[in-house]
Design a protein around this motif. Structure first.
Motif, mmCIF file in Angstrom:
data_model
loop_
_atom_site.group_PDB
_atom_site.id
_atom_site.type_symbol
_atom_site.label_atom_id
_atom_site.label_comp_id
_atom_site.label_asym_id
_atom_site.label_seq_id
_atom_site.Cartn_x
_atom_site.Cartn_y
_atom_site.Cartn_z
ATOM 1 N N SER A 1 8.311 18.309 10.591
ATOM 2 C CA SER A 1 8.530 17.525 9.376
ATOM 3 C C SER A 1 9.306 16.246 9.671
ATOM 4 O O SER A 1 9.220 15.270 8.939
ATOM 5 C CB SER A 1 9.274 18.356 8.319
ATOM 6 N N MET B 1 -3.652 13.000 2.855
ATOM 7 C CA MET B 1 -2.589 13.984 3.086
ATOM 8 C C MET B 1 -2.517 14.363 4.568
ATOM 9 O O MET B 1 -1.436 14.379 5.168
ATOM 10 C CB MET B 1 -2.824 15.236 2.243
ATOM 11 N N LEU C 1 0.786 12.762 6.479
ATOM 12 C CA LEU C 1 1.876 13.641 6.916
ATOM 13 C C LEU C 1 1.989 13.659 8.435
ATOM 14 O O LEU C 1 3.084 13.779 8.982
ATOM 15 C CB LEU C 1 1.663 15.053 6.361
ATOM 16 N N LYS D 1 3.842 10.534 9.333
ATOM 17 C CA LYS D 1 5.260 10.749 9.020
ATOM 18 C C LYS D 1 5.919 11.543 10.139
ATOM 19 O O LYS D 1 7.018 11.209 10.599
ATOM 20 C CB LYS D 1 5.381 11.507 7.696
ATOM 21 N N SER E 1 2.215 8.661 -4.222
ATOM 22 C CA SER E 1 1.953 9.863 -3.418
ATOM 23 C C SER E 1 2.492 9.697 -1.997
ATOM 24 O O SER E 1 2.907 10.674 -1.371
ATOM 25 C CB SER E 1 0.467 10.185 -3.384
ATOM 26 N N ASN F 1 5.314 12.167 -0.368
ATOM 27 C CA ASN F 1 5.225 12.902 0.895
ATOM 28 C C ASN F 1 6.495 12.778 1.729
ATOM 29 O O ASN F 1 6.824 13.664 2.519
ATOM 30 C CB ASN F 1 4.034 12.404 1.720
ATOM 31 N N TYR F 2 7.187 11.675 1.561
ATOM 32 C CA TYR F 2 8.433 11.441 2.292
ATOM 33 C C TYR F 2 9.657 11.959 1.542
ATOM 34 O O TYR F 2 10.790 11.736 1.960
ATOM 35 C CB TYR F 2 8.608 9.946 2.576
ATOM 36 N N TYR G 1 7.918 17.191 2.913
ATOM 37 C CA TYR G 1 6.653 17.845 3.232
ATOM 38 C C TYR G 1 6.390 17.868 4.737
ATOM 39 O O TYR G 1 6.718 16.937 5.456
ATOM 40 C CB TYR G 1 5.500 17.162 2.500
#
Length: 451
Positions: free
Chosen positions: A254, A298, A302, A305, A338, A342-343, A352
């Motif tokens: 994450s 998504m 992610l 990220k 969005s 996510n962050y 997330y």
């Protein structure tokens, strides 16, 4: 098996051999925390076995692997509780893997393999005790019968490169249909419908019965799960059971660890060198079409990220692409939220986690979607072309395709990693961010060597 939240020491199970046969669920109370943790520990063992078998490890290598996996993951701080952990974890995973034909097939194969190697590691007296527990249709060959068949048994031993039998060698006489794998490989003598099985081969007989019993038990468990358990436990056990079959058991990605961040100016270069195929495909499609549907946003978002793209850079990166198709104003109105979400910058402020291989493989992309696992969802022609773009060719491509045909998608990705980087990856690829992290380590090491 009753699940409780309170702490309670379980009673010992004296009547069960060292290697349980798992015929019935134990009548003991289990803490809810142990219900999940024990299952995860056993799942690590089964997935380790699956990887070993997929890599074609030899029998001796598999015995060592199973021993190491068991010692590592199935320990308990209280020695007397190890047997309970063994039994509880097996029955929890029965619930998890009874729910579909595909899940049952995988669990049956892995549990049978685990049983096979654990049985082989038992001493002879323990093996005989287990044979007695199964009430197997076999009879020990007498000395007089052995003398009659000694010459033929010797010829068989020579043909399969086994030591010649002596008067001290124990043989069992069983109906030939009870040992189909030994018959098919011509490793037993057959006389008048009976197979003569040496004691070191008797594992085949035992495993055949174990597999048959477990296969029937999984079907019955599925019926019970569907008719009663899933409904009764919908607020407590059902969410745990449904999540376990797609659980990711590796490190948390994450937040980036080894590599603090990547910037927009670096992203094309690292995509070309260190993105796994699933993420490279999404990245290329985003550059090409300037848009991705929700599943693709998504999965890629992610991942980016997790590899260290900061939220401000992420917003700038996605806006630069999407604005070419939908305009900057619409991007700010419909998509920016969005990305911040996510962050953990919007809504519940949840941090997330990037998707694991298991989650990506289990997804079902529709028409126009580009997310999911290419090794599972691409046609053979498209997959070969995609691998070629990554620089994978020759024998390596055929090895990858062989794993894909046998549904070993993560191993196919592992072989791709090895071909691209020219080095082995013994741990296997279990997460796209692991692929990136391991790739960056290798590339940095090579750069340091050159300088």
């Amino acid at each position: 098996m009753e699940i409780v939240r309170s702490q309670r020491k379980t009673s010992s199970v004296d009547a069960i051999p060292i290697l349980p046969l798992y015929r019935s669920a134990p009548t003991i109370e289990v803490r809810l925390e142990d219900f999940e943790l024990f299952a995860i520990d056993r799942l690590r063992v089964l997935k380790g076995i699956s990887d070993g078998l997929s890599r074609g490890k030899k029998s001796e290598e598999m015995e060592k692997l199973v021993t190491d996996l068991w010692k590592t993951h199935m320990r308990h701080q209280c020695a007397s509780e190890v047997i309970n952990k063994d039994i509880i974890s097996h029955f929890v995973l029965r619930l998890v893997y009874c729910r579909t034909e595909e899940l049952r097939k995988w669990f049956l194969q892995m549990e049978t393999a685990l049983f096979r190697y654990r049985f082989r590691l038992e001493i002879l007296d323990a093996q005989r005790a287990l044979m007695g527990e199964f009430d197997l249709p076999c009879k020990q060959v007498s000395n007089s019968e052995f003398e009659v068949l000694k010459e033929k048994l010797g010829q068989l031993s020579r043909s399969i490169a086994q030591p010649l039998p002596t008067a001290d060698t124990v043989f069992f006489k069983v109906p030939f249909e009870e040992v189909p794998d030994l018959v098919s490989t011509r490793r037993v003598l057959i006389v008048k419908g009976y197979a003569y099985v040496a004691v070191n081969q008797v594992v085949s007989l035992v495993v055949t019965h174990f597999r048959s019993l477990l296969s029937k038990a999984l079907v019955l468990t599925n019926r019970k799960w569907t008719s009663t358990i899933s409904g009764q436990e919908k607020d407590r056990l059902t969410p745990i059971v449904e999540a376990l079959s797609t659980s990711y058991l590796g490190p948390d990605y994450s937040q980036p660890k080894e590599f603090v961040e990547i910037s927009i100016k670096d992203i094309d270069q690292v995509a070309n060198t260190s993105f796994p195929l699933c993420m490279r495909h999404l990245f290329d499609k985003l550059r090409e079409e300037h848009h991705l549907k929700h599943g693709g946003r998504m999965q890629l978002g992610l991942f980016l990220k997790g590899v260290g793209l900061r939220v401000d850079d992420a917003l700038a990166f996605w806006k630069a692409e999407f604005s070419q198709k939908v305009g900057a104003e619409r991007f700010d109105k419909e998509y920016a939220y969005s990305i911040r979400h996510n962050y953990g910058k919007e809504g519940k402020r949840t941090d997330y986690t990037p998707y694991s291989c298991q989650k990506i493989i289990s997804s079902t992309p529709g028409v126009g979607d580009h997310h999911g696992c290419p090794y599972r969802h691409f046609s053979e022609e498209n997959l070969r072309a995609a691998l070629g773009k990554m620089g994978v060719g020759g024998r390596a491509v055929e090895d990858v395709m062989d794993k894909v045909r046998n549904r070993h998608y993560q191993l196919a990705c592992t072989l791709t990693f090895e071909a691209v980087h020219g080095t082995s990856c013994d741990a296997g690829i279990n997460h796209p961010n692991q692929y990136f992290s391991d790739s960056q380590k290798i590339l940095q090491s090579k750069n340091n060597t050159v300088t």
